[in-house]
Design an enzyme around this catalytic site. Structure first.
Site, PDB file in Angstrom:
ATOM      1  N   ASN A 114      26.373  40.139  40.201  1.00  0.00           N
ATOM      2  CA  ASN A 114      26.628  38.931  39.557  1.00  0.00           C
ATOM      3  C   ASN A 114      25.766  37.721  40.144  1.00  0.00           C
ATOM      4  O   ASN A 114      26.081  36.959  40.973  1.00  0.00           O
ATOM      5  CB  ASN A 114      27.953  38.449  39.416  1.00  0.00           C
ATOM      6  CG  ASN A 114      28.552  37.351  38.875  1.00  0.00           C
ATOM      7  OD1 ASN A 114      27.668  36.735  38.047  1.00  0.00           O
ATOM      8  ND2 ASN A 114      29.755  36.946  39.089  1.00  0.00           N
ATOM      9  N   LYS A 163      25.574  34.566  38.816  1.00  0.00           N
ATOM     10  CA  LYS A 163      26.054  33.450  38.494  1.00  0.00           C
ATOM     11  C   LYS A 163      25.148  32.372  37.895  1.00  0.00           C
ATOM     12  O   LYS A 163      24.102  32.919  37.445  1.00  0.00           O
ATOM     13  CB  LYS A 163      26.904  32.804  40.116  1.00  0.00           C
ATOM     14  CG  LYS A 163      27.848  33.934  40.482  1.00  0.00           C
ATOM     15  CD  LYS A 163      28.943  33.459  41.350  1.00  0.00           C
ATOM     16  CE  LYS A 163      29.726  34.574  41.999  1.00  0.00           C
ATOM     17  NZ  LYS A 163      30.689  34.374  42.740  1.00  0.00           N
ATOM     18  N   HIS A 217      36.412  36.495  35.090  1.00  0.00           N
ATOM     19  CA  HIS A 217      36.246  36.367  36.444  1.00  0.00           C
ATOM     20  C   HIS A 217      36.741  34.945  36.991  1.00  0.00           C
ATOM     21  O   HIS A 217      36.978  34.005  36.159  1.00  0.00           O
ATOM     22  CB  HIS A 217      34.636  35.649  36.636  1.00  0.00           C
ATOM     23  CG  HIS A 217      34.004  35.836  37.866  1.00  0.00           C
ATOM     24  ND1 HIS A 217      34.071  34.724  38.729  1.00  0.00           N
ATOM     25  CD2 HIS A 217      33.356  36.732  38.623  1.00  0.00           C
ATOM     26  CE1 HIS A 217      33.550  35.047  39.604  1.00  0.00           C
ATOM     27  NE2 HIS A 217      33.079  36.177  39.949  1.00  0.00           N
ATOM     28  N   GLU A 259      36.039  32.514  38.734  1.00  0.00           N
ATOM     29  CA  GLU A 259      35.493  30.989  38.385  1.00  0.00           C
ATOM     30  C   GLU A 259      35.693  30.689  36.809  1.00  0.00           C
ATOM     31  O   GLU A 259      35.682  29.500  36.471  1.00  0.00           O
ATOM     32  CB  GLU A 259      33.788  31.206  38.686  1.00  0.00           C
ATOM     33  CG  GLU A 259      33.711  31.211  40.138  1.00  0.00           C
ATOM     34  CD  GLU A 259      32.508  31.969  40.784  1.00  0.00           C
ATOM     35  OE1 GLU A 259      31.486  32.303  39.803  1.00  0.00           O
ATOM     36  OE2 GLU A 259      32.428  32.359  41.759  1.00  0.00           O
ATOM     37  N   GLU A 281      39.195  41.345  42.594  1.00  0.00           N
ATOM     38  CA  GLU A 281      38.386  40.492  43.176  1.00  0.00           C
ATOM     39  C   GLU A 281      39.264  39.390  43.739  1.00  0.00           C
ATOM     40  O   GLU A 281      39.684  38.150  42.930  1.00  0.00           O
ATOM     41  CB  GLU A 281      37.382  39.658  42.290  1.00  0.00           C
ATOM     42  CG  GLU A 281      36.313  40.511  41.902  1.00  0.00           C
ATOM     43  CD  GLU A 281      35.106  39.953  41.650  1.00  0.00           C
ATOM     44  OE1 GLU A 281      34.146  40.189  42.349  1.00  0.00           O
ATOM     45  OE2 GLU A 281      34.804  38.913  40.731  1.00  0.00           O
ATOM     46  N   GLY A 316      32.993  34.480  47.423  1.00  0.00           N
ATOM     47  CA  GLY A 316      31.910  33.288  47.898  1.00  0.00           C
ATOM     48  C   GLY A 316      32.357  32.714  49.195  1.00  0.00           C
ATOM     49  O   GLY A 316      31.973  31.454  49.418  1.00  0.00           O
ATOM     50  N   SER A 349      32.855  38.664  48.586  1.00  0.00           N
ATOM     51  CA  SER A 349      32.009  38.664  49.709  1.00  0.00           C
ATOM     52  C   SER A 349      31.423  39.902  50.346  1.00  0.00           C
ATOM     53  O   SER A 349      31.481  40.077  51.562  1.00  0.00           O
ATOM     54  CB  SER A 349      33.104  37.580  50.871  1.00  0.00           C
ATOM     55  OG  SER A 349      32.988  36.489  50.427  1.00  0.00           O
TER      56      SER A 349
HETATM   57  P1  PGA Z   1      30.579  37.069  46.223  1.00  0.00           P
HETATM   58  O1  PGA Z   1      30.969  36.897  44.721  1.00  0.00           O
HETATM   59  O2  PGA Z   1      30.090  38.468  46.392  1.00  0.00           O
HETATM   60  O3  PGA Z   1      29.452  36.081  46.393  1.00  0.00           O
HETATM   61  O4  PGA Z   1      31.746  36.760  46.922  1.00  0.00           O
HETATM   62  C1  PGA Z   1      31.638  38.100  44.184  1.00  0.00           C
HETATM   63  C2  PGA Z   1      31.880  37.792  42.483  1.00  0.00           C
HETATM   64  O5  PGA Z   1      32.208  36.590  42.311  1.00  0.00           O
HETATM   65  O6  PGA Z   1      31.779  38.701  41.634  1.00  0.00           O
END
Ligand code: PGA
Length: 256
Positions: free
Chosen positions: A11, A13, A96, A98, A168, A174, A214
């Site tokens: 992903n 983003k 997600h 976010e 997640e 992140g 992460s």
């Molecule tokens: P990240 O993001 O690996 O940077 O923590 C995972 C995600 O948002 O799917």
């Protein structure tokens, strides 16, 4: 798809514009090996999807949209529908963290998006996970149950086969604070037990469930080795084609 393939999803983003996305795909296609037991998916900016869909070899890499609107067409200024994405992507991310937390998407929106994806022959990747506060209050199971019921309310058991679930934890996305493997097993078993309650034992056993949050080249193997984990949803570490392809290679050697 049954659980015989490990899904590795990148992903990106709001990173990499059209040109950089295209360069990345070129690089990844060169370094990545095709393995029948691993499905590789990248989710670039929506702007790059059209270009990448022409460039990509679908036997090697699949495409996902990070977001879309749940209506198929109409007066919705600025939006892109699953109908427009049909034929361009094979997967879409839905729910997600976010989208839930920055853009305040509700379970109702998420449910409608799951439906729109299925209606348009695109596999939804439904993301669920608890916040740090919910984890501290020991509410992980309840949150997962609510998000599953909220997101899947109109889904039939036949349709469930097309859905992928990504666990997640919000606090792990992140932040560099990845979840401990036993906690991931706990959460994914809770997800399967809820799905069993809703759809029966077979459907629950067959659905693909991923971990995300992460994940790095170093931590990927610990998750891929867990029997309940069918793949990874990777943000930051997927932005480097070499690191991403290293994780794909690990998935090939570890499973299945
Ligand atoms: P990240 O993001 O690996 O940077 O923590 C995972 C995600 O948002 O799917």
């Amino acid at each position: 798809m049954a659980r015989d393939k490990t899904l590795i999803i990148g992903n990106w983003k709001m990173n990499l514009g059209v040109h950089d996305s295209s360069l990345y795909l070129h690089k990844l296609a060169k370094v990545v090996k095709i393995h029948r037991n691993v499905e590789v998916v990248i989710a670039p900016t929506i702007l790059a999807l059209q270009t990448l869909s022409v460039q990509v070899n679908l036997r090697q890499i699949k495409l996902a949209a990070q977001n879309f609107y749940y209506r198929d067409h109409g007066a919705y200024t600025g939006e892109v529908s699953a109908t427009m994405l049909r034929g361009i992507v094979q997967y879409v991310l839905v729910g997600h963290s976010e989208r839930r937390h920055v853009f305040h998407e509700s379970d109702k929106d998420i449910r409608a998006k799951v439906q729109a994806a299925i209606r348009n022959d695109i596999r939804p990747i439904l993301c669920v996970g608890e916040t740090a506060g919910e984890k501290a209050a020991d509410e992980t199971k309840d949150v997962l149950f609510d998000q599953l019921i909220g997101g899947l309310a109109n889904v039939t058991s036949e349709e469930l086969e097309k859905i992928v679930i990504a666990y997640e934890p919000v606090w792990a996305i992140g932040t560099g604070k990845n979840a401990l493997p036993p906690d991931v097993t706990f959460a994914i078993q809770a997800i399967r037990s809820q799905l069993k309650h809703l759809y029966g034992a077979k459907a629950a056993a067959n659905i693909q469930v991923l971990y995300g949050g992460s994940v790095t080249a170093d931590s990927a193997a610990a998750y891929l080795e867990l029997p309940d984990v069918d793949g990874l949803l990777i943000g930051g570490a997927s932005l480097d084609a070499h690191i991403f392809s290293g994780i794909i290679e690990k998935a090939y050697t570890i499973k299945k």
